[in-house]
Design an enzyme around this catalytic site. Structure first.
Site, PDB file in Angstrom:
ATOM      1  CG  ASN A 206      -0.239  -0.149   2.406  1.00 57.01           C
ATOM      2  OD1 ASN A 206       0.352   0.862   2.885  1.00 57.01           O
ATOM      3  ND2 ASN A 206      -0.138  -1.282   3.064  1.00 57.01           N
ATOM      4  CG  ASP A 275      -5.478  -6.055   6.618  1.00 59.52           C
ATOM      5  OD1 ASP A 275      -4.868  -6.152   7.455  1.00 59.52           O
ATOM      6  OD2 ASP A 275      -6.019  -5.166   5.968  1.00 59.52           O
ATOM      7  CE  LYS A 285       9.660 -10.665 -14.712  1.00 57.04           C
ATOM      8  NZ  LYS A 285      10.213 -10.149 -15.863  1.00 57.04           N
ATOM      9  N   PRO A 301      -0.706 -12.665   9.714  1.00 53.21           N
ATOM     10  CG  PRO A 301       1.612 -12.989  10.580  1.00 53.21           C
ATOM     11  CD  PRO A 301       0.721 -12.722   9.439  1.00 53.21           C
ATOM     12  CG  ASP A 302      -4.258  -8.054  13.770  1.00 53.55           C
ATOM     13  OD1 ASP A 302      -5.110  -7.785  12.963  1.00 53.55           O
ATOM     14  OD2 ASP A 302      -3.695  -7.674  14.736  1.00 53.55           O
ATOM     15  CB  ILE A 303       1.509  -7.218  14.250  1.00 53.84           C
ATOM     16  CG1 ILE A 303       2.159  -7.797  13.048  1.00 53.84           C
ATOM     17  CG2 ILE A 303       2.571  -6.736  15.040  1.00 53.84           C
ATOM     18  CD1 ILE A 303       2.893  -6.814  12.333  1.00 53.84           C
ATOM     19  CG  PHE A 319      -2.104   4.750  14.644  1.00 55.59           C
ATOM     20  CD1 PHE A 319      -2.157   6.056  14.663  1.00 55.59           C
ATOM     21  CD2 PHE A 319      -1.256   4.035  15.496  1.00 55.59           C
ATOM     22  CE1 PHE A 319      -1.323   6.995  15.581  1.00 55.59           C
ATOM     23  CE2 PHE A 319      -0.488   4.940  16.525  1.00 55.59           C
ATOM     24  CZ  PHE A 319      -0.498   6.359  16.541  1.00 55.59           C
ATOM     25  CE  LYS A 333     -10.497  -1.652  12.153  1.00 53.73           C
ATOM     26  NZ  LYS A 333      -9.986  -0.630  11.141  1.00 53.73           N
ATOM     27  CE  LYS A 337      -6.856  -5.357  14.681  1.00 58.86           C
ATOM     28  NZ  LYS A 337      -6.082  -4.930  13.627  1.00 58.86           N
TER      29      LYS A 337
HETATM   30  N1  CTP Z   1      -2.742  -4.290  12.432  1.00 56.05           N
HETATM   31  C1  CTP Z   1      -1.812  -5.362  12.785  1.00 56.05           C
HETATM   32  N2  CTP Z   1      -1.510  -6.423  11.966  1.00 56.05           N
HETATM   33  C2  CTP Z   1      -2.295  -6.586  10.663  1.00 56.05           C
HETATM   34  C3  CTP Z   1      -3.380  -5.606  10.518  1.00 56.05           C
HETATM   35  C4  CTP Z   1      -3.341  -4.631  11.375  1.00 56.05           C
HETATM   36  O1  CTP Z   1      -1.117  -5.070  13.688  1.00 56.05           O
HETATM   37  N3  CTP Z   1      -2.167  -7.684  10.191  1.00 56.05           N
HETATM   38  C5  CTP Z   1      -2.711  -2.863  13.107  1.00 56.05           C
HETATM   39  C6  CTP Z   1      -2.356  -1.705  12.454  1.00 56.05           C
HETATM   40  O2  CTP Z   1      -1.200  -1.483  12.258  1.00 56.05           O
HETATM   41  C7  CTP Z   1      -3.297  -0.674  13.004  1.00 56.05           C
HETATM   42  C8  CTP Z   1      -4.439  -1.724  13.688  1.00 56.05           C
HETATM   43  O3  CTP Z   1      -4.275  -2.921  13.565  1.00 56.05           O
HETATM   44  O4  CTP Z   1      -2.607  -0.133  14.335  1.00 56.05           O
HETATM   45  C9  CTP Z   1      -5.528  -1.323  13.000  1.00 56.05           C
HETATM   46  O5  CTP Z   1      -5.528  -1.386  11.520  1.00 56.05           O
HETATM   47  P1  CTP Z   1      -6.422  -1.615  10.389  1.00 56.05           P
HETATM   48  O6  CTP Z   1      -6.067  -1.893   9.071  1.00 56.05           O
HETATM   49  O7  CTP Z   1      -7.432  -0.198  10.372  1.00 56.05           O
HETATM   50  O8  CTP Z   1      -7.385  -2.963  11.083  1.00 56.05           O
HETATM   51  P2  CTP Z   1      -7.687  -4.205  10.304  1.00 56.05           P
HETATM   52  O9  CTP Z   1      -7.912  -5.252  11.761  1.00 56.05           O
HETATM   53  O10 CTP Z   1      -6.775  -4.685   9.431  1.00 56.05           O
HETATM   54  O11 CTP Z   1      -9.367  -4.008   9.929  1.00 56.05           O
HETATM   55  P3  CTP Z   1      -9.735  -3.455   8.497  1.00 56.05           P
HETATM   56  O12 CTP Z   1      -8.584  -3.533   7.536  1.00 56.05           O
HETATM   57  O13 CTP Z   1     -10.716  -4.562   8.228  1.00 56.05           O
HETATM   58  O14 CTP Z   1     -10.338  -2.026   8.663  1.00 56.05           O
END
Ligand code: CTP
Length: 394
Positions: A206, A275, A285, A301-303, A319, A333, A337
């Site tokens: 992104n 995500d 390639k 993974p969601d950190i 954020f 959120k 989280k």
């Molecule tokens: N975040 C994270 N790991 C991920 C995705 C998001 O740690 N894989 C963290 C981002 O750095 C941010 C927070 O989660 O601080 C919210 O990110 P956001 O993209 O708004 O939330 P998502 O859970 O990805 O939800 P969505 O994209 O569906 O709005």
């Protein structure tokens, strides 16, 4: 803009790095600061009074005369902060002994404002125990000492002792004017975008610039904290004096965060984490074929969720960017989280210089934020987080 109308007295001593003060003055006056200069007699060999007076719109001082018998007192009273840059080992040693044998050292003794010393010297001279002891002594008395850089010195030697980068000196001046709400605290800040590769040359990601994350890191520094950065792809340049771990993928960012997390007191998770990643990746390639290419994406993974499960006393700040129901979506959120606070802004803030959004805490406190720059928003957010979580009555 943090230095607008601040009165900065710059002491200049006789070292070759003195020529860099011109550029420093430019940076400070552009930001709206008022600058006056006081020189040791030997500094006159390295800088020109005419240039200094043109750049600062104030006359430089280096001696007393019958018209100005109390100029050392006047300068000391006038300034908000007194910086000596560059400070030679000779002047450093005089300061440590309280010697006042020239206008600069007399002004220093007469001054009870925040004081900063930016040394510059040959490596061997700088490392001499006499100089190091004197620097420690000054530090003990509350003087801020800006670390020197390693690099090629004017004498041709390669080593420690080079005057700090002028942008870092500027940051120390801001620090001297900012309440130290994060004093001594280590803070993890993630920034930029993670990348997920399909093959060695193609990836999804992104457009995050990392601007807000860098502004948060600076804000923590201004307030006496130590930011540790985990940076994905950024458009902004991260100054070398910030401890930074560079990562590419979400998995790498996760691993770096897990590594640093136990040693910090707060996390500002500002990275734009990708995500999804490709279920199947290719070592070579991918060649173009005449038919469609179907790829499957699976979640990364969601950190923050992982940090939220591991957290003990750390303050976790997330954020979010939303296009609708900002506060409601952000609160969901925050709960999901296990965060302490979340900052949410509308998508129009992306790529813009101004900032608007909301700071929301786990106790459902909602504060609107509207600032002309991301730097000001970052300072406000970090100030409020410290006030709310470290010093609730402050
Ligand atoms: N975040 C994270 N790991 C991920 C995705 C998001 O740690 N894989 C963290 C981002 O750095 C941010 C927070 O989660 O601080 C919210 O990110 P956001 O993209 O708004 O939330 P998502 O859970 O990805 O939800 P969505 O994209 O569906 O709005």
């Amino acid at each position: 803009m943090f230095l607008k109308d601040k009165k900065i007295l710059i002491g200049i001593t006789g070292g070759i790095a003195a020529y860099k003060v011109y550029e420093l003055i430019r940076i400070l006056t552009k930001e709206g600061a008022k600058v006056k200069t006081v020189l040791t007699p030997s500094a006159l060999d390295f800088v020109s009074p005419t240039v200094l007076s043109t750049l600062t719109s104030n006359v430089p001082y280096w001696e007393w005369d019958y018209k100005n018998p109390l100029v050392h007192i006047d300068l000391a009273k006038w300034c908000d902060v007194f910086l000596i840059a560059p400070a030679t080992v000779n002047t450093i040693s005089k300061l440590a002994l309280g010697i006042a044998d020239n206008l600069l050292t007399a002004t220093w003794l007469a001054c009870d404002k925040p004081k900063i010393v930016a040394p510059a010297a040959n490596t061997v001279m700088f490392k001499n125990p006499a100089v190091q002891e004197n620097l420690k002594k000054l530090q003990k008395w509350g003087v801020e000492i800006i670390p020197t850089q390693k690099g090629l010195l004017a004498c041709g030697d390669l080593g420690e002792g080079k005057l700090a980068d002028i942008n870092l000196i500027r940051d120390y001046l801001v620090k001297a004017q900012t309440p130290q709400r994060w004093k001594g605290k280590k803070v993890l800040i993630t920034l930029g975008a993670t990348k997920e590769y399909l093959d060695p040359v193609r990836f999804i990601s992104n457009g995050s610039s990392g601007k807000m994350g860098l502004a948060l890191a600076k804000a923590i520094f201004y307030q006496g904290g130590k930011p540790i950065l985990v940076a994905g792809d950024t458009k902004v340049e991260i100054p070398e004096w910030f401890e930074t771990v560079r990562v590419e993928t979400t998995q790498e960012m996760l691993e770096a965060c897990l590594d640093i997390f136990p040693s910090v007191e707060a996390v500002f998770m500002n990275a734009a984490v990708t995500d999804y990643k490709f279920e199947k990746t290719y070592q070579n390639k991918l060649k173009k074929k005449e038919k469609e290419l179907i790829v499957k994406l699976v979640p990364t993974p969601d950190i923050l969720t992982q940090l939220g499960k591991l957290k003990r006393n750390q303050i976790l700040v997330g954020f979010a960017v939303e296009t609708q129901s900002l506060v409601e979506n952000a609160l969901k959120k925050l709960r999901k989280k296990n965060l302490d606070a979340i900052v949410v802004n509308p998508s129009k803030v992306m790529g813009s210089d101004t900032y608007e959004g909301f700071l929301i805490t786990k106790d459902s406190l909602v504060e609107e934020i509207k600032k002309p720059t991301k730097e000001e928003a970052a300072l406000y957010i970090t100030q409020r987080v410290a006030e709310i979580f470290f010093n609730p009555r402050g």
